[in-house]
Design a protein around this motif. Sequence first.
Motif, mmCIF file in Angstrom:
data_model
loop_
_atom_site.group_PDB
_atom_site.id
_atom_site.type_symbol
_atom_site.label_atom_id
_atom_site.label_comp_id
_atom_site.label_asym_id
_atom_site.label_seq_id
_atom_site.Cartn_x
_atom_site.Cartn_y
_atom_site.Cartn_z
ATOM 1 N N ALA A 121 0.839 -1.194 0.000
ATOM 2 C CA ALA A 121 0.000 0.000 0.000
ATOM 3 C C ALA A 121 0.875 1.245 0.000
ATOM 4 N N TYR A 122 0.236 2.375 -0.284
ATOM 5 C CA TYR A 122 0.838 3.696 -0.183
ATOM 6 C C TYR A 122 0.313 4.317 1.101
ATOM 7 N N PHE A 123 1.215 4.809 1.946
ATOM 8 C CA PHE A 123 0.827 5.338 3.250
ATOM 9 C C PHE A 123 1.108 6.838 3.326
ATOM 10 N N TYR A 124 0.105 7.582 3.797
ATOM 11 C CA TYR A 124 0.241 9.026 3.958
ATOM 12 C C TYR A 124 -0.002 9.376 5.413
ATOM 13 N N GLU A 140 7.511 11.346 17.398
ATOM 14 C CA GLU A 140 8.206 10.181 17.948
ATOM 15 C C GLU A 140 7.320 8.936 17.803
ATOM 16 N N ASN A 141 6.031 9.089 18.107
ATOM 17 C CA ASN A 141 5.094 7.964 17.998
ATOM 18 C C ASN A 141 4.834 7.568 16.547
ATOM 19 N N VAL A 142 4.794 8.559 15.651
ATOM 20 C CA VAL A 142 4.618 8.265 14.219
ATOM 21 C C VAL A 142 5.817 7.478 13.697
ATOM 22 N N LEU A 143 7.025 7.867 14.090
ATOM 23 C CA LEU A 143 8.224 7.154 13.638
ATOM 24 C C LEU A 143 8.199 5.702 14.099
ATOM 25 N N LYS A 144 7.727 5.455 15.322
ATOM 26 C CA LYS A 144 7.610 4.070 15.826
ATOM 27 C C LYS A 144 6.587 3.296 15.005
ATOM 28 N N LEU A 145 5.486 3.939 14.660
ATOM 29 C CA LEU A 145 4.433 3.313 13.856
ATOM 30 C C LEU A 145 4.982 2.923 12.482
ATOM 31 N N ILE A 146 5.726 3.838 11.860
ATOM 32 C CA ILE A 146 6.295 3.570 10.533
ATOM 33 C C ILE A 146 7.350 2.481 10.602
ATOM 34 N N ALA A 147 8.205 2.530 11.625
ATOM 35 C CA ALA A 147 9.266 1.521 11.761
ATOM 36 C C ALA A 147 8.691 0.112 11.887
ATOM 37 N N ALA A 158 4.688 8.648 2.764
ATOM 38 C CA ALA A 158 4.853 10.106 2.745
ATOM 39 C C ALA A 158 4.452 10.636 4.116
ATOM 40 N N ILE A 159 5.246 11.571 4.631
ATOM 41 C CA ILE A 159 4.963 12.177 5.936
ATOM 42 C C ILE A 159 4.897 13.687 5.754
ATOM 43 N N GLU A 160 3.753 14.285 6.115
ATOM 44 C CA GLU A 160 3.633 15.742 6.136
ATOM 45 C C GLU A 160 3.999 16.174 7.548
ATOM 46 N N HIS A 161 4.919 17.152 7.647
ATOM 47 C CA HIS A 161 5.402 17.552 8.969
ATOM 48 C C HIS A 161 5.800 19.021 8.976
ATOM 49 N N MET A 162 6.045 19.544 10.178
ATOM 50 C CA MET A 162 6.514 20.918 10.319
ATOM 51 C C MET A 162 7.877 21.037 9.638
ATOM 52 N N SER A 163 8.071 22.100 8.868
ATOM 53 C CA SER A 163 9.329 22.270 8.127
ATOM 54 C C SER A 163 10.550 22.342 9.033
ATOM 55 N N GLN A 177 13.890 9.397 0.724
ATOM 56 C CA GLN A 177 14.275 9.648 -0.663
ATOM 57 C C GLN A 177 14.456 11.140 -0.918
ATOM 58 N N LYS A 178 13.554 11.940 -0.336
ATOM 59 C CA LYS A 178 13.649 13.398 -0.496
ATOM 60 C C LYS A 178 12.703 14.073 0.482
ATOM 61 N N THR A 179 12.937 15.367 0.698
ATOM 62 C CA THR A 179 12.036 16.222 1.484
ATOM 63 C C THR A 179 11.801 17.488 0.679
ATOM 64 N N LYS A 180 10.538 17.886 0.567
ATOM 65 C CA LYS A 180 10.190 19.133 -0.129
ATOM 66 C C LYS A 180 9.490 20.054 0.855
ATOM 67 N N LYS A 181 9.917 21.316 0.883
ATOM 68 C CA LYS A 181 9.341 22.307 1.807
ATOM 69 C C LYS A 181 8.290 23.157 1.105
ATOM 70 N N PHE A 182 7.218 23.448 1.847
ATOM 71 C CA PHE A 182 6.137 24.307 1.367
ATOM 72 C C PHE A 182 5.795 25.267 2.510
ATOM 73 N N GLY A 183 6.648 26.222 2.761
ATOM 74 C CA GLY A 183 6.435 27.146 3.878
ATOM 75 C C GLY A 183 6.594 26.429 5.206
ATOM 76 N N LYS A 184 5.553 26.461 6.044
ATOM 77 C CA LYS A 184 5.615 25.843 7.381
ATOM 78 C C LYS A 184 5.464 24.328 7.346
ATOM 79 N N SER A 185 5.023 23.785 6.202
ATOM 80 C CA SER A 185 4.848 22.328 6.072
ATOM 81 C C SER A 185 5.850 21.764 5.076
ATOM 82 N N SER A 186 6.263 20.524 5.336
ATOM 83 C CA SER A 186 7.143 19.808 4.415
ATOM 84 C C SER A 186 6.604 18.412 4.197
ATOM 85 N N LEU A 187 7.028 17.814 3.095
ATOM 86 C CA LEU A 187 6.713 16.413 2.797
ATOM 87 C C LEU A 187 8.005 15.647 2.697
ATOM 88 N N SER A 188 8.117 14.552 3.440
ATOM 89 C CA SER A 188 9.264 13.664 3.339
ATOM 90 C C SER A 188 8.778 12.320 2.804
#
Length: 191
Positions: A121-124, A140-147, A158-163, A177-188
């Motif tokens: 699956a694709y996870f967002y 911290e809890n999201v990283l444990k969930l992904i791991a 894909a993880i949307e997070h504070m830049s 693979q990459k991180t893209k910034k969009f102002g206060k939010s980023s996607l990794s």
Amino acid sequence: METKPLFSTIVAGKYKGKKLMLPSLESTRSTKAILKGSLFDTLQYDIVDEVFVEVFGGSGSMGLEALSRGAKHAYFIEKDKAAFGILKRNCEAIDTMHTTALHGDSFIVFPSLISTFTCKAYFYFDPPFSIRDGMENVYENVLKLIAAIPQEKAHFIAIEHMSELELPQNIGLFTRQKTKKFGKSSLSYYM
């Protein structure tokens, strides 16, 4: 004074132009259109006939966009009762056959959901920003969930997070693979 409902729009695909209700800004934070566009420009046709999971569902705008662009099924998990009601209405307005909305805490529901998957699956992940009350440990809890996601069940994460937050290069067996910034939010992006 009555507040007007907020809406977003599906950008592309078979449901292009359909309006989605948004929950109040007190319970969720909607994803910027530019960020959504960037994610789906990255995914392109890879999501056709695939499963998409929006782990922190909100209005369901990302999963419903994936469905519009050819995903075979979209799953959503949302804890907030009011936001879940809007999520359910949005799913009903777009496609009840290919959506599953689950009411509950993502940290509890997600592991049992993916244990039922027999395909990748694709996870967002778009958790509430850690600046909110009670959300100090959310990343911290999201990283444990992904791991804990079995590698054979994930095409892409894909993880949307504070830049200002620098996510690790590796989360479990997944590599950024990459991180893209969009102002206060980023996607990794992780694979």
